[in-house]
Design an enzyme around this catalytic site. Sequence first.
Site, PDB file in Angstrom:
ATOM      1  N   HIS A 203       0.839  -1.204   0.000  1.00 50.21           N
ATOM      2  CA  HIS A 203       0.000   0.000   0.000  1.00 50.21           C
ATOM      3  C   HIS A 203       0.870   1.249   0.000  1.00 50.21           C
ATOM      4  CE1 HIS A 203       0.729   1.257   4.153  1.00 50.21           C
ATOM      5  NE2 HIS A 203       0.635  -0.017   4.498  1.00 50.21           N
TER       6      HIS A 203
ATOM      7  N   GLU B  35      -3.391  -8.614   8.712  1.00 47.07           N
ATOM      8  CA  GLU B  35      -2.911  -9.379   9.866  1.00 47.07           C
ATOM      9  C   GLU B  35      -3.045 -10.893   9.697  1.00 47.07           C
ATOM     10  OE1 GLU B  35      -4.668  -7.697  13.462  1.00 47.07           O
ATOM     11  OE2 GLU B  35      -3.056  -6.236  13.532  1.00 47.07           O
TER      12      GLU B  35
END
Length: 168
Positions: free
Chosen positions: A10, A86
């Site tokens: 990102h 995660e």
Amino acid sequence: MALTLYIVRHAKAEDRAIFMSDFDRKLTSDGVMAAARMGRYLKGEGVLPDVITSSTAPRASETAKGIAEQIGYDLAKIDFNEKLYEGGPKAYLAAINAVPETAQSAMIVGHNPDVSYLAEFLTHQTIGSMSKGAVVAVTFENLSWAEVSGRTGNVSFQMTPKKLSNEQ
């Protein structure tokens, strides 16, 4: 037949504030511009993946959308995968192994350190820590997506927003 995977970290996100969860961080204006610049670069290279999968975290999904807009990918077709936030490298590998066999190319947009580890795991080449907004293209020869695993790919190119800024 070769498959190509574009691994994207990102772009630059806002700093985490006391009242904000890490998940909710959005791209900064620099991050939005970097994602668009990377998308324009990829379009110029003829990149139009058959599948784009992204973490559901806003900073990753905004990066995926920014790139998709520039390359002409239908935003409604982006696969948002909550396990990429995660979920660790196993979640990324599971997403890659689930790419439809009809796809010749795929893009996965996520977070460090997972994306950097993934690129090194798949290629057994030194990538280092991918910078924000960077793309690593990995090719796989004579494999299906389900067979992609450690040491099965080769880096075909790497690009960062900083390199793009220096080239312009």
